[in-house]
Design an enzyme around this catalytic site. Structure first.
Site, mmCIF file in Angstrom:
data_model
loop_
_atom_site.group_PDB
_atom_site.id
_atom_site.type_symbol
_atom_site.label_atom_id
_atom_site.label_comp_id
_atom_site.label_asym_id
_atom_site.label_seq_id
_atom_site.Cartn_x
_atom_site.Cartn_y
_atom_site.Cartn_z
ATOM 1 N N GLY A 202 0.767 -1.009 0.024
ATOM 2 C CA GLY A 202 0.264 0.107 -0.177
ATOM 3 C C GLY A 202 0.907 1.474 -0.029
ATOM 4 O O GLY A 202 1.976 0.937 -0.219
ATOM 5 N N LYS B 31 7.850 0.076 0.139
ATOM 6 C CA LYS B 31 7.857 -1.421 -0.684
ATOM 7 C C LYS B 31 8.917 -0.485 -1.388
ATOM 8 O O LYS B 31 9.999 -1.294 -1.865
ATOM 9 C CB LYS B 31 6.976 -1.630 -1.272
ATOM 10 C CG LYS B 31 6.215 -0.098 -1.851
ATOM 11 C CD LYS B 31 5.036 -0.149 -2.394
ATOM 12 C CE LYS B 31 3.893 0.908 -3.166
ATOM 13 N NZ LYS B 31 4.001 1.929 -2.029
ATOM 14 N N HIS C 123 12.644 10.324 -2.898
ATOM 15 C CA HIS C 123 13.423 9.093 -2.900
ATOM 16 C C HIS C 123 15.073 9.684 -3.729
ATOM 17 O O HIS C 123 15.771 8.520 -3.674
ATOM 18 C CB HIS C 123 12.644 8.697 -4.471
ATOM 19 C CG HIS C 123 11.131 7.817 -4.325
ATOM 20 N ND1 HIS C 123 11.108 6.338 -4.277
ATOM 21 C CD2 HIS C 123 10.451 8.381 -3.537
ATOM 22 C CE1 HIS C 123 10.071 6.439 -4.048
ATOM 23 N NE2 HIS C 123 9.264 7.292 -3.264
#
Length: 184
Positions: A10, A15, A51
């Site tokens: 989710g 992840k 990121h």
């Protein structure tokens, strides 16, 4: 020997961090990061920045979401990290202006086929080039079915894409609260 690893979960499940750890394990510094996000608003710009800051500075980066199999064939990097499939799907859905309330079932099938073709070409290139692919995708179908048609189309295509990817993967993990649970 080639390897395909899928990490799903989710939103904010961890992840991407899990996938990045796998990339470090398999590729060390010979990693190509396939970044599919398009910075369309401040929230997405912030996610992209986070990121980027986490990423090993020696990793290569390719920003795009089409013809990824060709990118794999043309890189010397031996580990490829794709983050993420559902953003790629969103990009494909919005490449052309469409009225998703009036789009026909055959047009939806065509979009789904485009997504599946893009992903299967990527996996084929990984296998042909004997590389490792770590692929991140959101698990969007575990909640309420969206009340609007675009949401249902997106959820359905994402679910099908995840099924296809899981079937083509050697390992599949689901991220829950930052922890990887191996499914395959």
């Amino acid at each position: 020997m080639s390897k395909v690893i899928m990490v799903t979960g989710g939103s904010r499940s961890g992840k991407s961090v899990i996938a990045e750890q796998k990339a470090k394990e398999y590729g060390k510094r010979s990693v190509l990061y396939l970044a599919t996000a398009i910075p369309i608003d401040d929230d997405m710009k912030e996610r992209i920045r986070m990121h980027q800051e986490r990423r090993d500075p020696e990793w290569g980066t390719y920003e795009g979401y089409r013809d990824l199999g060709e990118i794999v064939k043309n890189t010397e990097k031996n580990t490829i990290l794709l983050d993420c499939v559902t953003v790629m799907i969103t990009n494909i859905l919005f490449e052309e202006e469409r009225d998703f309330d009036k789009i026909s079932a055959s047009e939806v099938e065509k979009l789904e086929s485009e997504v599946i073709k893009e992903l299967t070409n990527l996996v084929k290139a990984i296998r042909d080039e004997d590389k490792t692919l770590i692929i991140v995708s959101n698990e969007v179908g575990m909640s309420i079915v969206p009340s609007y048609r675009l949401g249902r189309i997106f959820s359905d295509i994402s679910g099908k894409a995840n099924q296809v990817l899981a079937s083509l993967s050697d390992e599949v993990y689901v991220a829950i609260s930052g922890l990887p649970l191996r499914l395959k």
